[in-house]
Design an enzyme around this catalytic site. Structure first.
Site, PDB file in Angstrom:
ATOM      1  N   GLY A   1       0.923  -1.234   0.152  1.00 54.15           N
ATOM      2  CA  GLY A   1      -0.079  -0.011  -0.034  1.00 54.15           C
ATOM      3  C   GLY A   1       0.858   1.178   0.056  1.00 54.15           C
TER       4      GLY A   1
ATOM      5  N   SER B   1      -7.280  -8.872  -2.524  1.00 56.12           N
ATOM      6  CA  SER B   1      -7.731  -8.003  -1.705  1.00 56.12           C
ATOM      7  C   SER B   1      -6.631  -6.780  -1.596  1.00 56.12           C
ATOM      8  CB  SER B   1      -7.507  -8.600  -0.040  1.00 56.12           C
ATOM      9  OG  SER B   1      -6.339  -9.160   0.314  1.00 56.12           O
ATOM     10  N   ASN B   2      -5.373  -7.047  -1.999  1.00 55.38           N
ATOM     11  CA  ASN B   2      -4.409  -5.823  -2.085  1.00 55.38           C
ATOM     12  C   ASN B   2      -4.889  -4.815  -3.045  1.00 55.38           C
ATOM     13  OD1 ASN B   2      -1.918  -8.204  -2.171  1.00 55.38           O
ATOM     14  ND2 ASN B   2      -2.871  -7.561  -0.521  1.00 55.38           N
TER      15      ASN B   2
ATOM     16  N   GLN C   1      -7.281  -2.889  -4.065  1.00 60.43           N
ATOM     17  CA  GLN C   1      -8.156  -1.627  -3.369  1.00 60.43           C
ATOM     18  C   GLN C   1      -7.132  -0.706  -2.995  1.00 60.43           C
ATOM     19  OE1 GLN C   1      -7.482  -1.790   0.387  1.00 60.43           O
ATOM     20  NE2 GLN C   1      -9.304  -0.488   1.156  1.00 60.43           N
TER      21      GLN C   1
ATOM     22  N   ASN D   1       4.375  -3.737   9.513  1.00 59.63           N
ATOM     23  CA  ASN D   1       4.517  -4.497  10.804  1.00 59.63           C
ATOM     24  C   ASN D   1       5.773  -3.527  11.530  1.00 59.63           C
ATOM     25  OD1 ASN D   1       6.910  -6.413  10.582  1.00 59.63           O
ATOM     26  ND2 ASN D   1       5.910  -6.502   8.591  1.00 59.63           N
TER      27      ASN D   1
ATOM     28  N   CYS E   1      15.752   8.611  16.289  1.00 61.02           N
ATOM     29  CA  CYS E   1      15.469   7.401  15.233  1.00 61.02           C
ATOM     30  C   CYS E   1      14.291   7.125  15.893  1.00 61.02           C
ATOM     31  CB  CYS E   1      16.582   6.389  15.547  1.00 61.02           C
ATOM     32  SG  CYS E   1      16.363   5.379  17.239  1.00 61.02           S
TER      33      CYS E   1
ATOM     34  N   CYS F   1      13.430   6.565  19.452  1.00 58.54           N
ATOM     35  CA  CYS F   1      13.400   7.677  20.306  1.00 58.54           C
ATOM     36  C   CYS F   1      11.848   8.046  20.149  1.00 58.54           C
ATOM     37  CB  CYS F   1      13.954   8.776  19.770  1.00 58.54           C
ATOM     38  SG  CYS F   1      15.821   8.615  19.589  1.00 58.54           S
TER      39      CYS F   1
ATOM     40  N   CYS G   1      -4.039  -4.539   8.930  1.00 57.21           N
ATOM     41  CA  CYS G   1      -5.018  -3.961   7.849  1.00 57.21           C
ATOM     42  C   CYS G   1      -6.254  -5.079   7.642  1.00 57.21           C
ATOM     43  CB  CYS G   1      -4.497  -3.514   6.591  1.00 57.21           C
ATOM     44  SG  CYS G   1      -3.701  -1.833   6.726  1.00 57.21           S
TER      45      CYS G   1
END
Length: 269
Positions: free
Chosen positions: A41, A69-70, A72, A131, A170, A173, A187
């Site tokens: 996405g 399903s990707n 969309q 993720n 980073c 932090c 998702c």
């Protein structure tokens, strides 16, 4: 330096005529090498606009295949690509869009065994993952290597984007560890507004292009939060944590080798 030929002067004419970009900026784009972690996405608009801008080398790392399903939201893939590796579908999309771009594909998961090598082969990294373990790994690998990276994330109607220079602060932090398992559904469980990754991914691509041409103010030190439902943007300051185990005053992590990116991805000092 790259000498723009007549075809390139035509293709990139709207960049070339800008005082803020010009021929030198376009040449910098053509010489740049960017690794995009994820061809889903967020990776779709990132790859689309970096390719269109003429980024000379795009590395694409993803171990997934296209699912119906990707489609969309993952707009560089089509119905005929269902079942194909995303890196192959993405490579063909980029090649069709701009033959100036060299595409390097890595049909593998971005993990602690290959992260340092992949990051080291590119000038910049875009975190287009979905993720927390990969986000922490991208941050750690880039921060240790001193490579700037561009973070984006989406959830339902909400998105966020920021830029990290590789010198600190980073991602750790901002988020010292991942939330408890199940606290933030993915998702496939919670859903995501199809156009939202397009907005966030375009912002990431914008940050990359600005960085390469050396113009404008980056989002370093600021997290831009977008609420598509309210159509509003908010800024959250991102400050360097002097006790951060990766970018702090006395870092305990100087390699991602042997670091566990499971569970909450926490690091012990």
């Amino acid at each position: 330096m790259v000498d723009l030929d007549a075809t390139q002067l035509d293709r990139y004419s709207r960049h070339v005529i800008m005082d803020d970009v010009g021929p030198a900026g376009q040449e910098a784009l053509l010489e740049a090498s960017v690794l995009v972690v994820g061809a889903g996405g967020l990776g779709s608009p990132v790859l689309q606009y970096l390719a269109a801008a003429g980024v000379g080398t795009l590395g694409i790392v993803d171990d997934d295949v296209v699912e119906r399903s990707n489609l969309q939201r993952q707009v560089i893939h089509g119905d005929a690509d269902v079942g194909r590796p995303k890196v192959e579908s993405a490579r063909e999309f980029v090649a069709d869009l701009n033959p100036d771009v060299t595409v390097e594909t890595y049909e593998t998961r971005f993990d602690s065994d290959n992260a340092a090598d992949l990051v080291g082969q590119h000038d910049l990294v875009v975190d287009a993952s979905d993720n927390f373990p990969t986000r922490f790994l991208v941050s750690d690998a880039c921060t240790v290597a001193g490579v700037p990276f561009f973070h984006g994330a989406v959830y339902r109607f909400e998105g966020q984007v920021t830029t990290f220079s590789g010198d600190g602060p980073c991602y750790r932090c901002l988020f010292p560890e991942a939330p408890p398992e199940g606290a933030v559904p993915d998702c496939s469980t919670a859903g995501v507004l199809g156009v939202l990754p397009g907005t966030v991914g375009c912002l990431q691509a914008t940050e990359v292009v600005k960085w390469v041409v050396g113009e404008g103010e980056s989002l370093e030190g600021r997290l831009l939060a977008f609420d598509a439902s309210a159509m509003s943007f908010d800024e959250v300051p991102v400050n360097r944590n002097p006790d951060c185990p990766v970018c702090g005053d006395d870092p305990s992590v100087n390699s991602v080798d042997g670091v566990s990116y499971e569970g909450r991805c926490s690091l012990s000092d």
